[in-house]
Design an enzyme around this catalytic site. Sequence first.
Site, PDB file in Angstrom:
ATOM      1  N   ILE A   1     -13.986 -24.039   2.679  1.00  0.00           N
ATOM      2  CA  ILE A   1     -13.988 -24.529   4.057  1.00  0.00           C
ATOM      3  C   ILE A   1     -14.705 -23.570   4.983  1.00  0.00           C
ATOM      4  O   ILE A   1     -14.897 -22.388   4.663  1.00  0.00           O
ATOM      5  CB  ILE A   1     -12.539 -24.742   4.553  1.00  0.00           C
TER       6      ILE A   1
ATOM      7  N   SER B   1       4.613   2.555   7.776  1.00  0.00           N
ATOM      8  CA  SER B   1       4.256   1.405   6.945  1.00  0.00           C
ATOM      9  C   SER B   1       5.441   0.929   6.124  1.00  0.00           C
ATOM     10  O   SER B   1       6.104   1.724   5.448  1.00  0.00           O
ATOM     11  CB  SER B   1       3.113   1.768   5.988  1.00  0.00           C
TER      12      SER B   1
ATOM     13  N   ASP C   1       0.096  -7.706   1.697  1.00  0.00           N
ATOM     14  CA  ASP C   1       0.456  -6.287   1.653  1.00  0.00           C
ATOM     15  C   ASP C   1       1.967  -6.095   1.672  1.00  0.00           C
ATOM     16  O   ASP C   1       2.494  -5.253   2.400  1.00  0.00           O
ATOM     17  CB  ASP C   1      -0.183  -5.536   2.828  1.00  0.00           C
TER      18      ASP C   1
ATOM     19  N   VAL D   1     -10.792 -26.580  -2.312  1.00  0.00           N
ATOM     20  CA  VAL D   1     -11.953 -26.799  -1.447  1.00  0.00           C
ATOM     21  C   VAL D   1     -12.418 -25.469  -0.869  1.00  0.00           C
ATOM     22  O   VAL D   1     -11.649 -24.516  -0.775  1.00  0.00           O
ATOM     23  CB  VAL D   1     -11.630 -27.759  -0.276  1.00  0.00           C
TER      24      VAL D   1
ATOM     25  N   HIS E   1       0.812  -1.218   0.000  1.00  0.00           N
ATOM     26  CA  HIS E   1       0.000   0.000   0.000  1.00  0.00           C
ATOM     27  C   HIS E   1       0.850   1.275   0.000  1.00  0.00           C
ATOM     28  O   HIS E   1       0.354   2.351  -0.304  1.00  0.00           O
ATOM     29  CB  HIS E   1      -1.001   0.003   1.172  1.00  0.00           C
TER      30      HIS E   1
ATOM     31  N   GLY F   1       3.366   6.712   8.175  1.00  0.00           N
ATOM     32  CA  GLY F   1       4.695   6.821   7.597  1.00  0.00           C
ATOM     33  C   GLY F   1       5.590   5.661   7.991  1.00  0.00           C
ATOM     34  O   GLY F   1       6.633   5.434   7.395  1.00  0.00           O
TER      35      GLY F   1
END
EC number: 3.4.21.107
Length: 507
Positions: free
Chosen positions: A299, A240, A166, A297, A136, A238
């Site tokens: 679930i 991140s 991310d 599958v 991001h 900031g």
Amino acid sequence: MTAAIIAPSRLRHRARLGVRIGLAALAVSAFGAFGTPAQARGPEGIADVAEKVIDAVVNISTSQTVEAKGGGSNTMPQLPPGSPFEEFFDDFFKNRRGPGGPGGGKGGDNGPPRKTNSLGSGFIIDTSGVVVTNNHVIADADEINVILNDGTKIKAELVGVDKKTDLAVLKFKPTKPLVAVKFGDSDKLRLGDWVVAIGNPFSLGGTVTAGIVSAKNRDISSGPYDSYIQTDAAINRGNSGGPLFNLDGDVIGVNTLIISPSGGSIGIGFAVPSKTVMGVVDQLRQFGELRRGWLGVRIQSVTDEIAESLNIKPPRGALVAGVDDKGPAKPAGIEPGDVVVKFDGKDVKDPKDLSRVVADTAVGKEVDVIIIRKGQEETKKVTLGRLQDPDKVQAAVKTDEPAPEKPVTQKALGLDLAVLNKDLRTRYKIKDSVKGVVVTNVDANSDAAEKRLSAGDVIVEVAQEVVSSGADIQKRVDQLKKDGKKSVLLLVSNADGELRFVALSVQ
């Protein structure tokens, strides 16, 4: 004030010097209002860690061309929602708006395209110029630059991203020798261990904060593979993409999210654990994309009621609600109603466990899958396929049009049930491939309503036996009552044929 989950990055830089002075003055009160309580003095090793790794932590600067709205350069910077900064900037820009003010134009007019800038954090993992950050932080960017600790700014290119975790990997050409950091083992972290976060909070530049591991394996419903490290080390906008270090100076997480009512740290931050990051980074560097394992599958959780119906004690595992006809599970003999309790030697406590371990397993690998079927354990051998990720979300088909009344064939379990015919298929838009007994009405005070059964759902099986009429369902329910069962397990399909299990009380 309601707390929000926030990706702590992308504080915009568009204010002039005078605004920045005002921001600095307000920052004192803002941090006083929202800061965390003073912590006890941490270990002396924090300074050693910071000195060792600080040059490997970088700022990520991005720019993006966007369409200007409401007066071009008058656009107000993005700020933490509800913060004292908002009122200051609102007054500042409001006084500048108008036909004669800077930027000109009317309040609602769109100006020419303009560039916006934002800053996040990242860290160097290879001295050739390989950087890890959050997806991001760089999403939709037209240009990405890496800013080293000494201020050197170098253009970077994108190697690959993984939206589900991310994470992103960047590459740049270094102009001088670099310092790189290595990953540690996040599985060895204990609650209360000291950790150090380094990043670019509020775009102030490289900043060091410290705290402890508050929790592990946190699932905050932000993605399918949630397993965050929670820390009270101050993480703000900031930060991140910045690293979370242990006291050996090894990266044990990537700071990604915070929970905050203000946009600033209140001591609840989340980092992607290094165990996850290493696998993602390796694949992005090798392939430029993620190649996850696929079992084929659908679930769901094994609730206490479902466990009682399937004779599973204690409740555990991942209940198979549907099997893809073209998936690896089908030829291996896995069926709806099976409960996966172990995959490739690893215990499966819940659906999240199965999702993570399957995704982390190599495509094409043959694995043993232990299931419980009708109270007995069985082992199935499955050769994993590759998960395709078209990034599309399919919505269930529903109709808001009132349907004409139809005769009700049978009442059971708080449900009005009818044999599935052509008229009912048309009314509820049920696919021809769906077989069973259709629900035409649900008693609002019933257990069925609480479990979110609704008109148009189709009951395919009762207690793992196929049914074709309301009488079949009532017969099975009566037998279960005689056997002393407290609940009945239904296999329910929606109009599109997607299956799920629902346990209803028979008392």
